[in-house]
Design a protein around this motif. Sequence first.
Motif, PDB file in Angstrom:
ATOM      1  N   VAL A  36      51.436 135.892  30.918  1.00  0.00           N
ATOM      2  CA  VAL A  36      50.371 135.055  31.482  1.00  0.00           C
ATOM      3  C   VAL A  36      49.534 134.445  30.355  1.00  0.00           C
ATOM      4  N   ALA A  37      49.248 135.266  29.326  1.00  0.00           N
ATOM      5  CA  ALA A  37      48.478 134.748  28.190  1.00  0.00           C
ATOM      6  C   ALA A  37      49.238 133.616  27.499  1.00  0.00           C
TER       7      ALA A  37
ATOM      8  N   ILE B 277      43.761 146.686  24.588  1.00  0.00           N
ATOM      9  CA  ILE B 277      44.200 145.578  23.735  1.00  0.00           C
ATOM     10  C   ILE B 277      44.683 144.408  24.584  1.00  0.00           C
ATOM     11  N   LEU B 278      45.389 144.732  25.671  1.00  0.00           N
ATOM     12  CA  LEU B 278      45.858 143.664  26.570  1.00  0.00           C
ATOM     13  C   LEU B 278      44.682 142.929  27.201  1.00  0.00           C
TER      14      LEU B 278
ATOM     15  N   PHE C 136      40.490 136.798  24.893  1.00  0.00           N
ATOM     16  CA  PHE C 136      40.520 135.825  23.798  1.00  0.00           C
ATOM     17  C   PHE C 136      41.334 134.591  24.176  1.00  0.00           C
ATOM     18  N   VAL C 137      42.432 134.804  24.927  1.00  0.00           N
ATOM     19  CA  VAL C 137      43.244 133.659  25.351  1.00  0.00           C
ATOM     20  C   VAL C 137      42.447 132.767  26.296  1.00  0.00           C
TER      21      VAL C 137
ATOM     22  N   GLY D  26      40.151 127.537  26.569  1.00  0.00           N
ATOM     23  CA  GLY D  26      39.055 126.610  26.847  1.00  0.00           C
ATOM     24  C   GLY D  26      38.662 125.802  25.625  1.00  0.00           C
ATOM     25  N   VAL D  27      38.675 126.453  24.452  1.00  0.00           N
ATOM     26  CA  VAL D  27      38.300 125.739  23.222  1.00  0.00           C
ATOM     27  C   VAL D  27      39.356 124.692  22.865  1.00  0.00           C
ATOM     28  N   ILE D  28      40.635 125.061  22.970  1.00  0.00           N
ATOM     29  CA  ILE D  28      41.707 124.119  22.611  1.00  0.00           C
ATOM     30  C   ILE D  28      41.707 122.909  23.524  1.00  0.00           C
TER      31      ILE D  28
END
Lengths: 95, 166
Positions: free
Chosen positions: A65-66, B142-143, B149-150, B155-157
Amino acid sequence: MMVLSGLIGALGLVCMVSRKTLLGLLIGVQLLIMGSTMMFVFAGISAGLETQGHIFGLFITLGGVAQIVVGYALAIRLFFIRKQTSIDDIRMLKQ
Amino acid sequence: MSISYLFAGITLIAVILATFLNQTRQAILSLWIAGLAMGAIYLTIGVELLAIIQWIVSTLVTVSFVFFAVMFGEFNPSALPQKRKINWLMFLSLCLGLAFIGVIWLGIRGFPAQSQSFSLGLSDLTSMGKILTQEYFLSLEILGLILFFVLVGGGVISRFEGDEQE
């Protein structure tokens, strides 16, 4: 079933290579992720480690999904810059 | 057992259609059907959690595919069907995929025959939740961080910048 999961992954690879748009590329990525998830689940069953295989499948699905989200973001960025999403003319993302 | 193979057949047909159909909307619909059928396979072998997550992820990914296809103009009636690239890379990927299947086929021949059958009820939600929170808690954290972060990075990209407009 493991052969089926390998077939799904292989068809995802073919889809990634043969399609010309970014969305087609992402469809191939999704197929690859689905195949790899299924592979871990059935490998866990075959090895007698069912729960571990299922948990790894869960991690792969959510990690996929990421990857899809990043693909969408890059597609939007490309659409802003180039006004099209064909991957044939892409050599660099910089304008 | 037989119903698992029924859903496996549906999955395979849907995946083939998603790979080789030219129309984007049909390919997206086939991808959705493949995801639902794969979730049904998981349900028939007793993996309820993964089945539900597969259904949710497939549906959300399909909805977002439709949204982006509309935004990129691929559902426009005047848009021509995309011509497929049939070149040596496609044949190479087919050969790689077939080799991959062959390696898997050779590998699973080493397993005992009885372990290739499905067993129901050994991976219920309670045991999976316990293992997730007791043995794989760091991986889960971590996931979650990666997904966060993704979300922010996506959103930033994809943010709109006026300077990029010609």
